[in-house]
Write a protein that holds these residues in place. Structure first.
Motif, PDB file in Angstrom:
ATOM      1  N   GLU A  32       1.861   9.470  -1.176  1.00  0.00           N
ATOM      2  CA  GLU A  32       1.114   8.176  -1.393  1.00  0.00           C
ATOM      3  C   GLU A  32       0.410   8.261  -2.992  1.00  0.00           C
ATOM      4  OE1 GLU A  32      -1.855   4.573  -0.027  1.00  0.00           O
ATOM      5  OE2 GLU A  32      -1.274   6.103   1.253  1.00  0.00           O
ATOM      6  N   ILE A  33       0.737   7.313  -3.580  1.00  0.00           N
ATOM      7  CA  ILE A  33       0.087   7.263  -4.992  1.00  0.00           C
ATOM      8  C   ILE A  33      -0.870   6.017  -4.954  1.00  0.00           C
ATOM      9  CG2 ILE A  33       0.390   6.747  -7.331  1.00  0.00           C
ATOM     10  CD1 ILE A  33       2.900   8.223  -7.284  1.00  0.00           C
ATOM     11  N   PRO A  34      -2.062   6.042  -4.799  1.00  0.00           N
ATOM     12  CA  PRO A  34      -2.983   4.871  -4.630  1.00  0.00           C
ATOM     13  C   PRO A  34      -2.978   3.924  -5.988  1.00  0.00           C
ATOM     14  CG  PRO A  34      -4.222   6.829  -4.482  1.00  0.00           C
ATOM     15  CD  PRO A  34      -2.852   7.354  -4.939  1.00  0.00           C
TER      16      PRO A  34
ATOM     17  N   ALA B 162       0.838  -1.302   0.101  1.00  0.00           N
ATOM     18  CA  ALA B 162       0.076  -0.110   0.228  1.00  0.00           C
ATOM     19  C   ALA B 162       0.798   1.211   0.148  1.00  0.00           C
ATOM     20  CB  ALA B 162      -1.033   0.000   1.304  1.00  0.00           C
ATOM     21  N   PHE B 163       2.034   0.995   0.621  1.00  0.00           N
ATOM     22  CA  PHE B 163       2.904   2.301   0.628  1.00  0.00           C
ATOM     23  C   PHE B 163       3.981   2.208  -0.759  1.00  0.00           C
ATOM     24  CE2 PHE B 163       1.598   2.192   5.072  1.00  0.00           C
ATOM     25  CZ  PHE B 163       1.450   3.543   5.260  1.00  0.00           C
ATOM     26  N   GLY B 164       3.650   1.445  -1.622  1.00  0.00           N
ATOM     27  CA  GLY B 164       4.540   1.546  -2.892  1.00  0.00           C
ATOM     28  C   GLY B 164       5.368   0.638  -3.064  1.00  0.00           C
TER      29      GLY B 164
ATOM     30  N   ALA C 289       2.701  13.790  -7.042  1.00  0.00           N
ATOM     31  CA  ALA C 289       2.532  13.137  -5.714  1.00  0.00           C
ATOM     32  C   ALA C 289       3.801  12.404  -5.668  1.00  0.00           C
ATOM     33  CB  ALA C 289       1.539  12.139  -6.105  1.00  0.00           C
ATOM     34  N   TYR C 290       4.645  11.770  -6.687  1.00  0.00           N
ATOM     35  CA  TYR C 290       5.691  11.087  -6.598  1.00  0.00           C
ATOM     36  C   TYR C 290       6.927  11.950  -6.157  1.00  0.00           C
ATOM     37  CZ  TYR C 290       9.544   7.661  -7.771  1.00  0.00           C
ATOM     38  OH  TYR C 290      10.466   6.795  -7.846  1.00  0.00           O
TER      39      TYR C 290
END
Length: 162
Positions: free
Chosen positions: A113-115, A29-31, A107-108
């Motif tokens: 966070e990127i969903p 979830a955190f990439g 966002a990056y």
């Protein structure tokens, strides 16, 4: 609070009682990417941050909303605030693609966070169905009166219904 929030709270409160699969879920979830290696007695995970290119390659569902006065509003529900407009369906598609890329890049770069897309199902955008001849004729006549192709007319009708 969602599943992720509850798992993070549980992990912070009592780390030894969190299941391995739950830790993997939190990290993804955190990439982070998950790569499992199963041995006879142990299980380990290798994690690495996703690159910008990885995020840009994700496919998100796009919602179209025709404007009664003409044009379309389009949005990506999985990326909060990611929306655009276009006078034509094609223009709206181009604009939302640009908005998606800018949303993800911003966002990056900011470390937000990127969903991930809500669904892994990919749709081709092509649909084949059988309809009664009378309905086919009726739709074709209406499309001709509007001066558009049958496909374009059906797309507009479905967009308004959906």
């Amino acid at each position: 609070m969602g599943k992720l929030g509850k798992l993070v709270e549980q992990f912070l409160a009592n780390p030894p009682e969190v299941r391995f699969d739950d830790v993997c879920y939190i990290l993804t979830a955190f990439g982070f990417e998950e790569k499992r290696s199963n041995g006879a007695m142990n299980q380990k995970i290798e994690v690495k941050n996703k690159s910008l290119e990885d995020y840009l390659s994700l496919r998100y569902a796009i919602s179209f909303y025709p404007d009664p006065e003409g044009g379309y509003t389009v949005l990506i529900k999985d990326l909060p605030g990611c929306m655009s407009v276009g006078e034509t369906w094609s223009e709206a598609m181009e604009n939302i693609e640009e908005a998606r890329e800018l949303w993800i890049e911003t966002a990056y770069e900011c470390g937000h966070e990127i969903p991930l897309p809500a669904t892994e199902v990919e749709y081709s955008g092509s649909l084949s169905l059988q309809i009664p001849k009378s309905l086919h004729l009726s739709l074709a006549e209406k499309a001709q009166r509007e001066g558009v192709s049958l496909d374009q007319y059906i797309l507009v009708v479905l967009s308004k219904a959906g």
